[in-house]
Design a protein around this motif. Structure first.
Motif, mmCIF file in Angstrom:
data_model
loop_
_atom_site.group_PDB
_atom_site.id
_atom_site.type_symbol
_atom_site.label_atom_id
_atom_site.label_comp_id
_atom_site.label_asym_id
_atom_site.label_seq_id
_atom_site.Cartn_x
_atom_site.Cartn_y
_atom_site.Cartn_z
ATOM 1 N N LEU A 110 0.840 -1.200 0.000
ATOM 2 C CA LEU A 110 0.000 0.000 0.000
ATOM 3 C C LEU A 110 0.877 1.253 0.000
ATOM 4 O O LEU A 110 1.793 1.384 0.786
ATOM 5 C CB LEU A 110 -0.909 0.008 1.228
ATOM 6 C CG LEU A 110 -1.986 -1.074 1.278
ATOM 7 C CD1 LEU A 110 -2.696 -1.037 2.624
ATOM 8 C CD2 LEU A 110 -2.985 -0.907 0.154
ATOM 9 N N GLY A 111 0.568 2.168 -0.908
ATOM 10 C CA GLY A 111 1.336 3.393 -1.020
ATOM 11 C C GLY A 111 2.535 3.281 -1.922
ATOM 12 O O GLY A 111 3.125 4.290 -2.310
ATOM 13 N N ARG A 112 2.916 2.063 -2.243
ATOM 14 C CA ARG A 112 4.094 1.858 -3.097
ATOM 15 C C ARG A 112 3.711 1.340 -4.467
ATOM 16 O O ARG A 112 4.412 1.589 -5.453
ATOM 17 C CB ARG A 112 5.060 0.891 -2.412
ATOM 18 C CG ARG A 112 5.692 1.486 -1.161
ATOM 19 C CD ARG A 112 6.504 0.471 -0.373
ATOM 20 N NE ARG A 112 7.293 1.110 0.655
ATOM 21 C CZ ARG A 112 6.840 1.530 1.815
ATOM 22 N NH1 ARG A 112 5.569 1.395 2.105
ATOM 23 N NH2 ARG A 112 7.641 2.093 2.704
ATOM 24 N N LEU A 113 2.640 0.592 -4.548
ATOM 25 C CA LEU A 113 2.147 0.042 -5.800
ATOM 26 C C LEU A 113 0.649 0.298 -5.887
ATOM 27 O O LEU A 113 0.003 0.656 -4.889
ATOM 28 C CB LEU A 113 2.427 -1.465 -5.874
ATOM 29 C CG LEU A 113 3.877 -1.908 -5.839
ATOM 30 C CD1 LEU A 113 3.955 -3.428 -5.700
ATOM 31 C CD2 LEU A 113 4.612 -1.439 -7.082
ATOM 32 N N GLY A 114 0.080 0.066 -7.070
ATOM 33 C CA GLY A 114 -1.367 0.127 -7.208
ATOM 34 C C GLY A 114 -1.904 1.540 -7.281
ATOM 35 O O GLY A 114 -1.250 2.464 -7.755
ATOM 36 N N HIS A 115 -3.101 1.719 -6.781
ATOM 37 C CA HIS A 115 -3.831 2.973 -6.907
ATOM 38 C C HIS A 115 -4.039 3.629 -5.547
ATOM 39 O O HIS A 115 -4.064 2.957 -4.527
ATOM 40 C CB HIS A 115 -5.209 2.713 -7.539
ATOM 41 C CG HIS A 115 -5.152 1.951 -8.812
ATOM 42 N ND1 HIS A 115 -4.777 2.526 -10.019
ATOM 43 C CD2 HIS A 115 -5.397 0.643 -9.081
ATOM 44 C CE1 HIS A 115 -4.816 1.619 -10.954
ATOM 45 N NE2 HIS A 115 -5.184 0.456 -10.431
ATOM 46 N N ARG A 116 -4.206 4.955 -5.573
ATOM 47 C CA ARG A 116 -4.465 5.691 -4.354
ATOM 48 C C ARG A 116 -5.462 6.807 -4.619
ATOM 49 O O ARG A 116 -5.606 7.261 -5.747
ATOM 50 C CB ARG A 116 -3.185 6.285 -3.790
ATOM 51 C CG ARG A 116 -2.562 7.349 -4.701
ATOM 52 C CD ARG A 116 -1.471 8.125 -4.007
ATOM 53 N NE ARG A 116 -0.315 7.307 -3.709
ATOM 54 C CZ ARG A 116 0.778 7.782 -3.102
ATOM 55 N NH1 ARG A 116 0.822 9.053 -2.723
ATOM 56 N NH2 ARG A 116 1.799 6.994 -2.860
ATOM 57 N N GLY A 117 -6.123 7.256 -3.545
ATOM 58 C CA GLY A 117 -7.001 8.403 -3.657
ATOM 59 C C GLY A 117 -6.226 9.694 -3.454
ATOM 60 O O GLY A 117 -4.993 9.694 -3.426
ATOM 61 N N GLN A 118 -6.952 10.780 -3.290
ATOM 62 C CA GLN A 118 -6.300 12.086 -3.165
ATOM 63 C C GLN A 118 -5.853 12.379 -1.738
ATOM 64 O O GLN A 118 -5.077 13.301 -1.510
ATOM 65 C CB GLN A 118 -7.249 13.201 -3.649
ATOM 66 C CG GLN A 118 -8.271 13.671 -2.628
ATOM 67 C CD GLN A 118 -9.421 12.712 -2.421
ATOM 68 O OE1 GLN A 118 -9.533 11.694 -3.115
ATOM 69 N NE2 GLN A 118 -10.292 13.025 -1.486
ATOM 70 N N GLY A 119 -6.328 11.605 -0.784
ATOM 71 C CA GLY A 119 -5.901 11.761 0.598
ATOM 72 C C GLY A 119 -6.821 12.646 1.413
ATOM 73 O O GLY A 119 -7.529 13.507 0.885
ATOM 74 N N THR A 120 -6.808 12.421 2.712
ATOM 75 C CA THR A 120 -7.559 13.255 3.645
ATOM 76 C C THR A 120 -6.685 13.476 4.877
ATOM 77 O O THR A 120 -6.069 12.546 5.393
ATOM 78 C CB THR A 120 -8.913 12.616 3.999
ATOM 79 O OG1 THR A 120 -9.677 13.512 4.798
ATOM 80 C CG2 THR A 120 -8.762 11.280 4.723
ATOM 81 N N GLN A 121 -6.610 14.706 5.326
ATOM 82 C CA GLN A 121 -5.703 15.066 6.420
ATOM 83 C C GLN A 121 -6.326 14.746 7.772
ATOM 84 O O GLN A 121 -7.498 15.061 8.025
ATOM 85 C CB GLN A 121 -5.362 16.553 6.345
ATOM 86 C CG GLN A 121 -4.475 17.051 7.463
ATOM 87 C CD GLN A 121 -3.063 16.510 7.381
ATOM 88 O OE1 GLN A 121 -2.515 16.318 6.300
ATOM 89 N NE2 GLN A 121 -2.448 16.249 8.536
ATOM 90 N N VAL A 122 -5.534 14.147 8.623
ATOM 91 C CA VAL A 122 -5.914 13.916 10.016
ATOM 92 C C VAL A 122 -4.908 14.651 10.890
ATOM 93 O O VAL A 122 -3.704 14.437 10.752
ATOM 94 C CB VAL A 122 -5.928 12.416 10.353
ATOM 95 C CG1 VAL A 122 -6.124 12.206 11.847
ATOM 96 C CG2 VAL A 122 -7.024 11.705 9.564
ATOM 97 N N THR A 123 -5.416 15.492 11.767
ATOM 98 C CA THR A 123 -4.550 16.254 12.670
ATOM 99 C C THR A 123 -4.995 16.008 14.101
ATOM 100 O O THR A 123 -6.161 16.217 14.438
ATOM 101 C CB THR A 123 -4.620 17.753 12.355
ATOM 102 O OG1 THR A 123 -4.232 17.968 10.989
ATOM 103 C CG2 THR A 123 -3.690 18.533 13.266
ATOM 104 N N VAL A 124 -4.061 15.552 14.913
ATOM 105 C CA VAL A 124 -4.345 15.259 16.313
ATOM 106 C C VAL A 124 -3.532 16.214 17.179
ATOM 107 O O VAL A 124 -2.315 16.299 17.030
ATOM 108 C CB VAL A 124 -4.010 13.807 16.665
ATOM 109 C CG1 VAL A 124 -4.427 13.486 18.102
ATOM 110 C CG2 VAL A 124 -4.680 12.847 15.685
ATOM 111 N N SER A 125 -4.211 16.900 18.071
ATOM 112 C CA SER A 125 -3.539 17.866 18.934
ATOM 113 C C SER A 125 -3.709 17.478 20.393
ATOM 114 O O SER A 125 -4.666 16.801 20.759
ATOM 115 C CB SER A 125 -4.096 19.265 18.691
ATOM 116 O OG SER A 125 -5.486 19.287 18.938
ATOM 117 N N SER A 126 -2.777 17.935 21.189
ATOM 118 C CA SER A 126 -2.825 17.590 22.624
ATOM 119 C C SER A 126 -3.736 18.526 23.378
ATOM 120 O O SER A 126 -4.156 19.557 22.883
ATOM 121 C CB SER A 126 -1.419 17.659 23.206
ATOM 122 O OG SER A 126 -0.894 18.954 23.046
#
Length: 126
Positions: A110-126
């Motif tokens: 995953l992430g090295r071969l095949g297909h991927r979407g455009q992505g979605t950001q996840v941000t975790v804060s303390s």
């Protein structure tokens, strides 16, 4: 046509939860290993979770026990439920599909071969 469209990212406090969704082309289910990977800026893709046509699952070591992958064939959707999120989980998350002979090979690809979407950001804060 390949379609992988993510949604559900956002900002959350440490210890919180998010569920990501990925709507994929119907024909991809059963033909590909579906999954999620994430990528931190200037770092290599990190495989998170993978699921095959029989709904067998595999997970990366860094998130085991906290994240769950699932799929709904009727909705052509793959989900990633994320619990107990930590700051180090902050990254761009991508839905992906890869042709592989085994689930573990698919996970590592995953992430090295095949297909991927455009992505979605996840941000975790303390």
């Amino acid at each position: 046509q390949v379609q992988l469209v993510e949604s559900g990212g956002g900002s959350v406090q440490s210890g919180g939860s998010l569920t990501l969704s990925c709507v994929a082309s119907k024909w991809m289910f059963g033909s590909y290993i579906m999954g999620w990977f994430r990528q931190h800026p200037n770092k290599e893709p990190e495989a998170i979770a993978a699921i095959d046509g029989d709904s067998h699952t595999a997970y990366g070591d860094s998130i085991k026990g906290r994240f769950t992958i699932s799929q709904d064939y009727a909705k052509n959707t793959v989900y990633l439920s994320m619990n107990n999120l930590q700051e180090e989980d902050t990254a761009m998350y991508y839905c992906a599909a890869v042709a592989a002979s085994t689930l573990q090979i698919g996970l590592r690809s995953l992430g090295r071969l095949g297909h991927r979407g455009q992505g979605t950001q996840v941000t975790v804060s303390s």
